[in-house]
Design a protein around this motif. Sequence first.
Motif, PDB file in Angstrom:
ATOM      1  N   LEU A 114      16.270 -46.393 -18.095  1.00 26.49           N
ATOM      2  CA  LEU A 114      15.275 -45.577 -17.392  1.00 26.49           C
ATOM      3  C   LEU A 114      15.191 -44.180 -18.006  1.00 26.49           C
ATOM      4  CD1 LEU A 114      15.991 -46.611 -13.694  1.00 26.49           C
ATOM      5  CD2 LEU A 114      14.022 -47.272 -15.093  1.00 26.49           C
ATOM      6  N   ASP A 115      16.335 -43.608 -18.403  1.00 23.35           N
ATOM      7  CA  ASP A 115      16.317 -42.297 -19.065  1.00 23.35           C
ATOM      8  C   ASP A 115      15.480 -42.345 -20.340  1.00 23.35           C
ATOM      9  OD1 ASP A 115      17.880 -41.058 -17.167  1.00 23.35           O
ATOM     10  OD2 ASP A 115      19.766 -41.397 -18.234  1.00 23.35           O
ATOM     11  N   GLU A 116      15.640 -43.417 -21.123  1.00 23.58           N
ATOM     12  CA  GLU A 116      14.872 -43.540 -22.368  1.00 23.58           C
ATOM     13  C   GLU A 116      13.387 -43.670 -22.084  1.00 23.58           C
ATOM     14  OE1 GLU A 116      16.223 -45.668 -25.878  1.00 23.58           O
ATOM     15  OE2 GLU A 116      17.883 -46.476 -24.676  1.00 23.58           O
ATOM     16  N   GLY A 151       7.878 -40.631 -21.860  1.00 22.13           N
ATOM     17  CA  GLY A 151       6.683 -40.156 -21.163  1.00 22.13           C
ATOM     18  C   GLY A 151       6.204 -41.031 -20.045  1.00 22.13           C
ATOM     19  N   LEU A 152       6.954 -42.078 -19.691  1.00 21.19           N
ATOM     20  CA  LEU A 152       6.535 -42.955 -18.604  1.00 21.19           C
ATOM     21  C   LEU A 152       7.076 -42.440 -17.278  1.00 21.19           C
ATOM     22  CD1 LEU A 152       7.128 -46.404 -20.336  1.00 21.19           C
ATOM     23  CD2 LEU A 152       4.915 -45.385 -19.751  1.00 21.19           C
ATOM     24  N   PRO A 153       6.309 -42.543 -16.195  1.00 15.88           N
ATOM     25  CA  PRO A 153       6.790 -42.082 -14.890  1.00 15.88           C
ATOM     26  C   PRO A 153       7.877 -43.000 -14.339  1.00 15.88           C
ATOM     27  CG  PRO A 153       4.583 -43.020 -14.694  1.00 15.88           C
ATOM     28  CD  PRO A 153       4.907 -42.973 -16.155  1.00 15.88           C
ATOM     29  N   VAL A 154       9.038 -42.430 -14.050  1.00 11.41           N
ATOM     30  CA  VAL A 154      10.193 -43.198 -13.587  1.00 11.41           C
ATOM     31  C   VAL A 154      10.618 -42.672 -12.227  1.00 11.41           C
ATOM     32  CG1 VAL A 154      12.630 -43.722 -14.003  1.00 11.41           C
ATOM     33  CG2 VAL A 154      10.999 -43.772 -15.903  1.00 11.41           C
ATOM     34  N   ASN A 155      10.838 -43.601 -11.295  1.00  7.78           N
ATOM     35  CA  ASN A 155      11.432 -43.260 -10.007  1.00  7.78           C
ATOM     36  C   ASN A 155      12.870 -43.766 -10.037  1.00  7.78           C
ATOM     37  OD1 ASN A 155      12.367 -43.440  -7.253  1.00  7.78           O
ATOM     38  ND2 ASN A 155      10.229 -43.201  -6.586  1.00  7.78           N
ATOM     39  N   PHE A 156      13.812 -42.844 -10.204  1.00 12.80           N
ATOM     40  CA  PHE A 156      15.205 -43.245 -10.382  1.00 12.80           C
ATOM     41  C   PHE A 156      15.805 -43.807  -9.103  1.00 12.80           C
ATOM     42  CE2 PHE A 156      14.506 -40.285 -13.878  1.00 12.80           C
ATOM     43  CZ  PHE A 156      15.074 -40.983 -14.924  1.00 12.80           C
ATOM     44  N   ASP A 157      15.327 -43.369  -7.936  1.00 11.36           N
ATOM     45  CA  ASP A 157      15.848 -43.902  -6.674  1.00 11.36           C
ATOM     46  C   ASP A 157      15.466 -45.373  -6.506  1.00 11.36           C
ATOM     47  OD1 ASP A 157      16.978 -41.464  -5.996  1.00 11.36           O
ATOM     48  OD2 ASP A 157      15.138 -40.759  -5.003  1.00 11.36           O
ATOM     49  N   GLU A 158      14.265 -45.723  -6.953  1.00 10.88           N
ATOM     50  CA  GLU A 158      13.794 -47.110  -6.838  1.00 10.88           C
ATOM     51  C   GLU A 158      14.164 -47.953  -8.053  1.00 10.88           C
ATOM     52  OE1 GLU A 158       9.560 -46.761  -6.445  1.00 10.88           O
ATOM     53  OE2 GLU A 158       9.658 -46.553  -4.265  1.00 10.88           O
ATOM     54  N   HIS A 159      14.732 -47.327  -9.100  1.00 10.60           N
ATOM     55  CA  HIS A 159      14.972 -48.005 -10.386  1.00 10.60           C
ATOM     56  C   HIS A 159      13.653 -48.580 -10.921  1.00 10.60           C
ATOM     57  CE1 HIS A 159      19.210 -47.693  -9.373  1.00 10.60           C
ATOM     58  NE2 HIS A 159      18.974 -48.331  -8.240  1.00 10.60           N
ATOM     59  N   ARG A 176       7.628 -51.024 -27.166  1.00  9.82           N
ATOM     60  CA  ARG A 176       7.058 -49.858 -27.853  1.00  9.82           C
ATOM     61  C   ARG A 176       7.868 -48.597 -27.551  1.00  9.82           C
ATOM     62  NH1 ARG A 176       1.415 -47.826 -29.091  1.00  9.82           N
ATOM     63  NH2 ARG A 176       1.382 -45.619 -28.552  1.00  9.82           N
ATOM     64  N   ALA A 177       8.208 -48.409 -26.263  1.00  5.90           N
ATOM     65  CA  ALA A 177       8.922 -47.196 -25.868  1.00  5.90           C
ATOM     66  C   ALA A 177      10.358 -47.186 -26.371  1.00  5.90           C
ATOM     67  CB  ALA A 177       8.905 -47.073 -24.345  1.00  5.90           C
ATOM     68  N   LEU A 178      11.025 -48.339 -26.345  1.00  3.79           N
ATOM     69  CA  LEU A 178      12.442 -48.391 -26.712  1.00  3.79           C
ATOM     70  C   LEU A 178      12.669 -48.586 -28.201  1.00  3.79           C
ATOM     71  CD1 LEU A 178      13.805 -50.642 -23.801  1.00  3.79           C
ATOM     72  CD2 LEU A 178      13.979 -48.157 -24.009  1.00  3.79           C
ATOM     73  N   ASN A 179      11.753 -49.342 -28.852  1.00  2.00           N
ATOM     74  CA  ASN A 179      11.995 -49.728 -30.248  1.00  2.00           C
ATOM     75  C   ASN A 179      10.905 -49.292 -31.212  1.00  2.00           C
ATOM     76  OD1 ASN A 179      14.383 -51.326 -29.494  1.00  2.00           O
ATOM     77  ND2 ASN A 179      12.894 -52.697 -28.524  1.00  2.00           N
ATOM     78  N   GLY A 180       9.846 -48.672 -30.690  1.00  2.37           N
ATOM     79  CA  GLY A 180       8.769 -48.221 -31.565  1.00  2.37           C
ATOM     80  C   GLY A 180       7.896 -49.329 -32.105  1.00  2.37           C
TER      81      GLY A 180
END
Length: 469
Positions: free
Chosen positions: A40-42, A47-55, A253-257
């Motif tokens: 989730l941090d990555e 640039g993606l919206p993350v809600n850490f409480d909801e994972h 795309r976000a994790l590996n390009g």
Amino acid sequence: MRIAGHRFDVLSLREADRLHDAALRILGEMGMEIQERALLDELAAAGLPVNFDEHRVRFPRSSVERALGEAETFDWDSAAPHLRASAGIYHSLYHDPETGRLVPWTEKRLADYIAVARAMPNVGGAHLLGCRLEVSPELEPLYERLYAWKWGATEGGSIHRTELCPYLLEIYRAHADRVQRPLREIFRAAVYLAPMMKLGRHEAAQVAFFRRHGLKVDIGGGMGAMGANLPVTHAGAVALHLAEQLALNLLDRALNGNRRLHLGGSLSVLDLKTGIRPFGRPEMAIANLMLIQMARRYRASYGGHGGLSDAKLPSTEAGAQKALTAIPTLLAGGNVWIDAGLLSIDEVCSPIQLCLDDEFLGALSRFVHEFEVADETLGIDAILAAGPGGNYLDAEHTVKFFRDEHWQPGIWSRQMLRPWMAGGGKLDADRAREMALERIRSVPRPAPLAEELERDIERIVGSARRALA
């Protein structure tokens, strides 16, 4: 000239628009649950919206459409559908061609089955998902690698238990050292979204563990069942599945390009009478056709599940179901992967069905083959020379082209009725059984696994057993 691979729209433009909009609403409003803070941090950093409480990570419409616009495009106009096959060996029984009985696996049966698969011209080998032999269930992924490498199969890649990750890493490092290849080239591991749109705690932790070591774990989509983990309707099921496929591309795309865009499909139904997820129903072919049209819209490649069966033994049911799901997908241009030899929703591995599927694959390969309309193939000189009512049996044109233009069966019947009766009246399954038995007896086995590597793997498995079992 190409028979398969042409545009075949089953959805109107308005229907395709509604599916697209529904998928984007699911991505933007519901998103995907990922139960691992490091991932989730990555994604938040990307640039993606993350809600850490909801994972939960969500994919806004603007992000999805930008990613679709920037993705590497797939050339549907010139691409021919690709047909591939392998003998999948899953949690199953072995169909003994000698006795006709369904029996547990032994190492000899495993070696025999892999050898038959490797000898089939249209199958291309075998792959294991788990270990079919009597081993500690929690250690299956380790034994899977050992027996796959020992008998010449490919490991399927599932990890199952997060606690196994260090031992899998050690096994692959030992393998890389022995074969003198980079670890990244030989590493194979995968996790799957069993619940739709949810990467669970164990699977997410496994992805994160290997990322820390510079290795990529493939994330596969769920095998949806309409009425169970998908809406019961084709429209709702395809919309949710499409959202998940787009989400997996956006994660990659976000994790590996990776900007390649690919959609896959393995949609079936929940049989509301028995509770099974059948493979041989028409709904699987219909869903593939809907998804192929959406893949064309996105200029993404497509590969769908097909050529599978619910039949328990080689039979008319098996052949009809395999054809029902494979042929429409190829006609519309989708790539098809067939697990040869599998029956009963992956519960039976049959050397007899393996031989029958190899025959079917040969015919399908010819079906998707490109034929040329040119001066030579038209054969106008031969037509004029033969004249009205002419015979082409002795024509040079026939001699030159018949092997390339006509597929030659090895199992399917090539006789009229009386010669067939005089030859014993054998059906295709009878001939496939004879072929399977002959190949089990005669096909050479691969070179043995290097003793040092086998000892290394057994040592690592022993360590895992003492720590985990």
